[in-house]
Design a protein around this motif. Structure first.
Motif, mmCIF file in Angstrom:
data_model
loop_
_atom_site.group_PDB
_atom_site.id
_atom_site.type_symbol
_atom_site.label_atom_id
_atom_site.label_comp_id
_atom_site.label_asym_id
_atom_site.label_seq_id
_atom_site.Cartn_x
_atom_site.Cartn_y
_atom_site.Cartn_z
ATOM 1 N N LEU A 1 0.820 -1.221 0.000
ATOM 2 C CA LEU A 1 0.000 0.000 0.000
ATOM 3 C C LEU A 1 0.855 1.273 0.000
ATOM 4 O O LEU A 1 0.336 2.375 0.105
ATOM 5 N N VAL B 1 2.784 2.416 2.263
ATOM 6 C CA VAL B 1 2.769 3.138 3.534
ATOM 7 C C VAL B 1 4.134 3.054 4.207
ATOM 8 O O VAL B 1 4.592 4.005 4.809
ATOM 9 N N TYR C 1 3.848 11.659 3.150
ATOM 10 C CA TYR C 1 2.478 11.483 3.639
ATOM 11 C C TYR C 1 1.438 11.946 2.631
ATOM 12 O O TYR C 1 0.340 11.410 2.572
ATOM 13 N N LYS C 2 1.828 12.930 1.828
ATOM 14 C CA LYS C 2 0.897 13.445 0.820
ATOM 15 C C LYS C 2 0.478 12.340 -0.161
ATOM 16 O O LYS C 2 -0.659 12.295 -0.628
ATOM 17 N N GLN C 3 1.407 11.435 -0.448
ATOM 18 C CA GLN C 3 1.079 10.418 -1.465
ATOM 19 C C GLN C 3 0.271 9.227 -0.905
ATOM 20 O O GLN C 3 -0.210 8.399 -1.667
ATOM 21 N N ILE C 4 0.108 9.151 0.404
ATOM 22 C CA ILE C 4 -0.605 7.993 0.954
ATOM 23 C C ILE C 4 -2.116 8.146 0.808
ATOM 24 O O ILE C 4 -2.689 9.172 1.181
ATOM 25 N N GLY C 5 -2.734 7.102 0.286
ATOM 26 C CA GLY C 5 -4.182 7.122 0.091
ATOM 27 C C GLY C 5 -4.511 6.864 -1.360
ATOM 28 O O GLY C 5 -3.744 7.214 -2.251
ATOM 29 N N GLU C 6 -5.634 6.207 -1.572
ATOM 30 C CA GLU C 6 -6.041 5.911 -2.950
ATOM 31 C C GLU C 6 -7.455 6.389 -3.167
ATOM 32 O O GLU C 6 -8.321 6.214 -2.312
ATOM 33 N N TYR C 7 -7.683 7.001 -4.312
ATOM 34 C CA TYR C 7 -9.029 7.489 -4.611
ATOM 35 C C TYR C 7 -9.219 7.515 -6.115
ATOM 36 O O TYR C 7 -8.264 7.400 -6.881
ATOM 37 N N ALA C 8 -10.447 7.681 -6.514
ATOM 38 C CA ALA C 8 -10.754 7.728 -7.942
ATOM 39 C C ALA C 8 -11.217 9.129 -8.300
ATOM 40 O O ALA C 8 -11.723 9.859 -7.450
ATOM 41 N N THR D 1 -13.729 10.356 -5.522
ATOM 42 C CA THR D 1 -14.528 9.329 -4.838
ATOM 43 C C THR D 1 -13.637 8.148 -4.457
ATOM 44 O O THR D 1 -12.526 8.011 -4.956
ATOM 45 N N SER E 1 -11.936 4.561 -4.166
ATOM 46 C CA SER E 1 -11.661 3.490 -5.122
ATOM 47 C C SER E 1 -11.612 2.130 -4.418
ATOM 48 O O SER E 1 -11.161 1.170 -4.988
ATOM 49 N N SER F 1 -9.406 7.771 2.494
ATOM 50 C CA SER F 1 -8.463 8.448 1.599
ATOM 51 C C SER F 1 -9.040 9.723 0.986
ATOM 52 O O SER F 1 -8.350 10.725 0.867
ATOM 53 N N GLN G 1 -4.266 9.195 6.978
ATOM 54 C CA GLN G 1 -4.829 10.497 6.623
ATOM 55 C C GLN G 1 -4.706 11.475 7.785
ATOM 56 O O GLN G 1 -4.666 12.689 7.587
#
Lengths: 329, 292
Positions: free
Chosen positions: A257, A259, A309-316, B85, B87, B140, B180
């Protein structure tokens, strides 16, 4: 041997059988060398099979093992001249966190870590490694001191979480954790964080905003304990095993992930099987990290943490979402 | 027959007794019953009063839309990042279905709405969490939207105001949710070091990971009356310490008394008080008298 875990039982049993046969060979007049050799080959194969295919729940058990090395164990194996500092200068000294100064291969460093006990007496003293706000505030005080004297900070993470108690809430558990996240972001020295046991939620993260974040192979890092997740999500704490899988809490999961930076390999069967050997692996990781981070300038270190830390996380990104054109008054 | 017209109609021999459920039932939409003082009032009037009960000052929950309408100057809001949104990064079972259900229910795409706007003329960047969407939990998308909003405030050199309302981290995104907290805090630190003003207004409920990150990091930390604010859940604390907690434990008023908040501010006074704060923080100012 005490403290053997459920999943490694076949290995333990086979080992017992081999030593029994050895005894017989010694005492009786029969030669079982062939048999023993055969069994030893089988043992090796079995160990490989079991320890290389550990399920998340097996790792949870290792991470929680009562004999698993703690922060103070690693401090005595990795550093010299450790000098512990106490107190937050406001309320008290929280022994669930140890903090102090030491030398690593001659290099002055600051060390901070959660500290749990190995027996009931010590666990009561250390509050099972679950800090109160004054613990986090002590940690921050010592980190600021490291910043003043330009010493790298090494954090060992090993807690079930921040203590959920009345006094902790009254003294601002939330604020203490939040303040550490905020202030760690701005420190001008390298920060290296290593999860050595359980990384439980915000209470772990409060020592975890670093330039490098590593995990021991069998440690866990999670937003909530598997038991807690199971009871919230499925109203059934006995589904903890399933939660451990779905929540992605192991070192390989977190690496995937993006992290964490590195997985520090563990001694076969877990760090508690050979503490000194485990310390060597951590030593190696620390050397690597320091080599990378020490040449960076203050600005680069702070920017590095920001980007990490800015790059952590996934979204669409969804442009055709029907809810994006809500009108506001 | 005619005589009948002049006599009182006989009393009915039976009467309908409302059922227990019906007694508490208030006509949907037109009337609202205050869950605190149980008094019934016109919904329209209540909305006009910013959903603050006329009788007991109970602050009814407000969604993001209502908050924008009540707090920002009319027509000043411009939303940001509404296209983000989730994922489902952990491929968590049933997560997407739950999100879609809440999107339909709330007409929001996530648990926070961010954008730029004005408060009595003062430019601000604002983030408003909405507890009707997955309990306002932070995954996220929430972390990213808030981080981008902080960066926007930094870019525009305007104050950052956040209304928090959250049960904590979003379980279904596991450790990414936890991270986060770090991401938003790191962004706030940079903004703060650049001299940016941060104001946090905690609304009911603000707990867990949200309370242990940006909600507590304001230069000013405020709360709405009666809001539940805390790190650990009440039930967990009671189980841990094996004693009952006081009724007002973890309320805004309790935290004010313990020194954890700057003030508890009624929704009816919020815009005015916030304007004062923004005025005081306005760069420049009228103090020519100093030079004479």
């Amino acid at each position: 041997m005490v403290g053997e875990l459920e999943f490694e039982k076949p290995v333990v049993e086979l080992r017992k059988k081999i030593s029994e046969l050895r005894e017989i060979t010694k005492e009786a007049d029969v030669d079982l060398t062939d048999e023993i050799e055969k069994l030893e080959v089988r043992l090796e194969k079995l160990e490989k099979e079991i320890y290389e295919n550990m399920k998340p729940w097996d790792r949870v058990q290792i991470a929680r093992h009562p004999n698993r090395p703690t922060t103070l164990d690693y401090i005595s194996l990795l550093f010299t001249d450790f000098f512990e500092c106490h107190g937050d200068r406001n309320f008290g000294d929280d022994e669930a966190i140890v903090a102090g100064i030491a030398k690593f291969q001659g290099l002055p460093v600051t060390i901070i870590g959660h500290q749990r006990g190995k027996d009931t007496k010590e666990n009561i003293r250390r509050n099972f490694g679950m800090p109160h706000p004054e613990g986090y505030r002590k940690a921050l005080r010592i980190m600021k001191q490291a910043d003043k004297f330009r010493r790298p900070i090494i954090c060992f993470i090993d807690t079930k979480g921040a203590y959920p108690g009345k006094a902790a809430e009254e003294r601002g558990q939330s604020e203490a954790i939040a303040r550490n996240l905020f202030e760690m972001a701005g420190l001008r020295v390298p920060i290296i964080c290593i999860v050595i046991g359980e990384g439980g939620s915000g209470g772990a993260l409060a020592l975890g905003v670093g330039n490098h974040l590593h995990m021991l192979e069998n440690s866990t890092y999670s937003v909530i304990s598997p038991e807690g997740a199971a009871s919230i999500l499925w109203k059934d704490a006995s589904k903890a095993k399933l939660a451990a899988e779905k929540m992605k809490i192991t070192a390989p999961d977190l690496k995937e992930l993006h992290v964490i930076d590195e997985i520090i390999p563990e001694v076969k069967g877990g760090a508690h099987k050979d503490m000194a050997l485990q310390a060597e692996a951590i030593h190696h990781a620390l050397v690597q990290s320091l080599k990378e981070l020490l040449p960076l300038t203050e600005e680069e270190l702070i920017a590095n943490r920001y980007e990490k830390y800015k790059q952590i996380g996934e979204y669409a990104v969804q442009t055709d979402n029907e809810y994006i054109s809500t009108t506001y008054k | 027959m005619i005589k009948d017209l002049f006599t009182k109609p006989k009393k009915k021999k039976y009467a309908t007794i409302p059922s227990e459920a019906a007694k508490h039932d208030v006509p949907e939409g037109i009337m609202t019953k205050c869950p605190n003082c149980k008094k019934i009032m016109y919904s329209k009037e209540l909305t006009k009063n910013l959903k603050v009960c006329f009788h007991c000052q109970y602050h009814h929950p407000m969604n993001a839309n209502e908050r924008i309408a009540s707090f920002l100057d009319q027509g000043s809001f411009a939303e940001m990042d509404q296209q983000l949104t989730s994922s489902n990064p952990l491929q968590f079972p049933e997560y997407i279905e739950k999100l879609e259900k809440d999107q339909k229910k709330t007409k929001l795409n996530e648990a926070v709405v961010t954008g730029t706007g004005r408060v009595n003329g003062h430019e601000v960047v604002i983030a408003i969490m909405d507890s009707t969407f997955r309990m306002g939990s932070m995954g996220s998308v929430v972390g990213e939207k808030i981080t981008r909003a902080i960066e926007k405030a930094d870019e525009l050199s305007v104050p950052f105001i956040i209304f928090t309302a959250s049960g904590g981290a979003r379980m279904q995104e596991g450790v990414l949710s936890l991270m986060q907290m770090a991401k938003t805090s790191v962004a706030l630190k940079r903004f703060s070091d650049h001299g940016g003003l941060i104001v946090s207004i905690m609304t009911h409920p603000t707990t867990g990971g949200v309370s242990a990150s940006f909600a507590s990091l304001g230069d000013y930390n405020f709360a709405e009356p009666g809001a539940l604010i805390g790190f650990a859940g009440r039930r967990i604390i009671e189980q841990t310490i094996r004693e009952e907690l006081p009724e007002d434990f973890q309320t805004a008023e309790f935290l004010l008394e313990k020194g954890q908040l700057d003030a508890v501010i009624s929704r009816l006074d919020l815009k005015e008080k916030m304007t004062t704060i923004l005025d005081i923080h306005q760069p420049g100012g009228d103090f020519e008298w100093l030079e004479n």
